[in-house]
Structure formats: structure tokens, C-alpha cells
Design a protein around this motif. Structure first.
Motif, short mmCIF file in Angstrom:
data_model
loop_
_atom_site.label_atom_id
_atom_site.label_comp_id
_atom_site.label_asym_id
_atom_site.label_seq_id
_atom_site.Cartn_x
_atom_site.Cartn_y
_atom_site.Cartn_z
N ARG A 92 0.81 -1.22 0.00
CA ARG A 92 0.00 0.00 0.00
C ARG A 92 0.84 1.27 0.00
O ARG A 92 0.39 2.34 0.44
CB ARG A 92 -0.98 0.01 1.17
N GLU A 112 -1.07 -3.85 -3.65
CA GLU A 112 -1.98 -2.72 -3.48
C GLU A 112 -1.26 -1.37 -3.48
O GLU A 112 -1.78 -0.37 -2.95
CB GLU A 112 -2.82 -2.88 -2.22
N ASP A 132 -2.74 -6.46 -7.45
CA ASP A 132 -3.72 -5.41 -7.19
C ASP A 132 -3.11 -4.02 -7.08
O ASP A 132 -3.72 -3.10 -6.51
CB ASP A 132 -4.54 -5.71 -5.93
#
Length: 216
Positions: A92, A112, A132
Motif C-alpha cells: 500500500r 496494493e 492489485d
């Protein structure tokens, strides 16, 4: 047997149903909490730099050996260059519009990650995990993505020049509008990937053949 119409359930049965409902709700909340608390893969090497959830200027990372660093949820600003971030945790991480130049991210966890419109030049992502990741509009030049995991990544309108994607896992990735030039896709997995309007110029296709007339 289910109670007949008009027949009331006994207090014991009501209690059992109530407990069952509570158990179901607890299970749902637990699963939701696990998803919200998901973290990236962490490296346990001693002395690893820990900079999670911070704003990190490029100067703090450039020209440094930071293998196994924890940058989970961090925001990178500027152009990071000549850094060793192998096997680091960048789950992230945010580097939208930022730049990475000659950075080694081999084996790193970038699941992510948010790198829309990022510029990657001479970056090594061999075996990295980018599942992702949000990389729409990113520019990859001389980037090594061989064996990288890009399952479900958003790569819309991304450009790849002289990049190595051999055996990359692109299953379910969104590559609509992407441009690949002088790059290597041999052995790459594209099952379920969205490939509308993708252009291939001098590309070695997944089957080992050369692209023809902009197509593989």
C-alpha cells in the motif's frame, strides 16, 4: 421439525437461534477486521529501516542500502534513485506521479501499491509482488519485471519500453490501452487479462513469437 403455524418456539430454542445469530455476526466482523488489518510481507533482517505510514522524501532513500525496509503505507515524494530495497515491505505504498530510477526492488512486496503515472527507469522488480497494484498511466523503461506477480494490477494506459516481463503473472490484470515496445513477454500469463487496445511493437509475445502489425 419446524414449528407449526401459530406455534411459538420454546425459550430454549429462541436462545439457541439468538446465539447462532450472534456467532454469524461475530464471524463476519472478524473476517472484515482481518481484511482491514491485512499487512504486507515483512522481512525480519536485523537493523532493517522502519518507516511505515510516513511521508518519505526521496533524499531519505536515494543511494542507500535499505534491504528489507518496512515502508508499508508510506508516501514517497520526488525521485528515488540508486536505492537497494530488495525484499522490502511496500504494501500500500503511495508513489503517484513520483519517480524510481535504478532502484532494486527484487522480491519486494508492493501489493496494493498506488503508483498512478509513476515513472520507473532502470528499476528491478524481479520476483516482486505487485498484485492489485494501481499503476495506470505509469511509464516503465528498462524495467525488469521477470517473474513478477501482477495478478489483478491496474495497468491501463501504461507504457513499457525495453522491459522484461518474462514469466510475469498478469492474470486478471487490466492492460487496456497499454503500449509495449521492444519488450519481452515470453512465458507471461495473461489468463483473464483485459487487453483491449493494447499495442505491441517489436515485442516477443508470450508464445515466443514476434509481434506482427501491433498485435501478439
Amino acid at each position: 421439525m419446524s414449528p407449526r403455524k401459530g406455534q411459538r418456539m420454546s425459550p430454549r430454542k429462541v436462545g439457541a437461534v439468538y446465539l447462532l445469530a450472534l456467532a454469524v455476526v461475530a464471524a463476519v466482523l472478524t473476517l472484515t477486521g482481518e481484511r482491514e488489518e491485512r499487512h504486507g510481507r515483512r522481512c525480519t533482517a536485523p537493523g532493517a529501516v522502519l518507516l511505515p505510514d510516513r511521508e518519505v522524501p526521496a533524499t531519505d532513500l536515494s543511494a542507500r542500502k535499505l534491504r528489507c525496509a518496512n515502508l508499508e503505507g508510506a508516501t514517497l515524494d520526488g525521485v528515488v534513485s540508486e536505492a537497494d530495497l530488495r525484499e522490502s515491505n511496500l504494501h500500500r505504498v503511495r508513489f503517484e506521479g513520483a519517480g524510481l530510477s535504478n532502484v532494486d526492488l527484487s522480491g519486494a512486496d508492493l501489493t496494493e501499491a498506488e503508483g498512478r503515472r509513476a515513472v520507473l527507469d532502470g528499476v528491478r522488480l524481479t520476483g516482486a509482488d505487485l498484485r492489485d497494484a494501481q499503476l495506470s498511466g505509469a511509464a516503465f523503461t528498462d524495467v525488469g519485471l521477470d517473474g513478477a506477480r501482477l495478478h489483478g494490477a491496474d495497468l491501463r494506459d501504461a507504457t513499457f519500453r525495453r522491459s522484461d516481463l518474462r514469466k510475469a503473472d498478469l492474470r486478471g490484470a487490466d492492460l487496456r490501452g497499454a503500449e509495449l515496445t521492444d519488450s519481452d513477454l515470453r512465458g507471461a500469463r495473461l489468463d483473464g487479462a483485459r487487453l483491449d487496445d493494447v499495442t505491441y511493437v517489436d515485442v516477443l509475445c508470450p508464445n515466443g513469437k514476434k509481434s506482427v502489425a501491433g498485435a501478439c
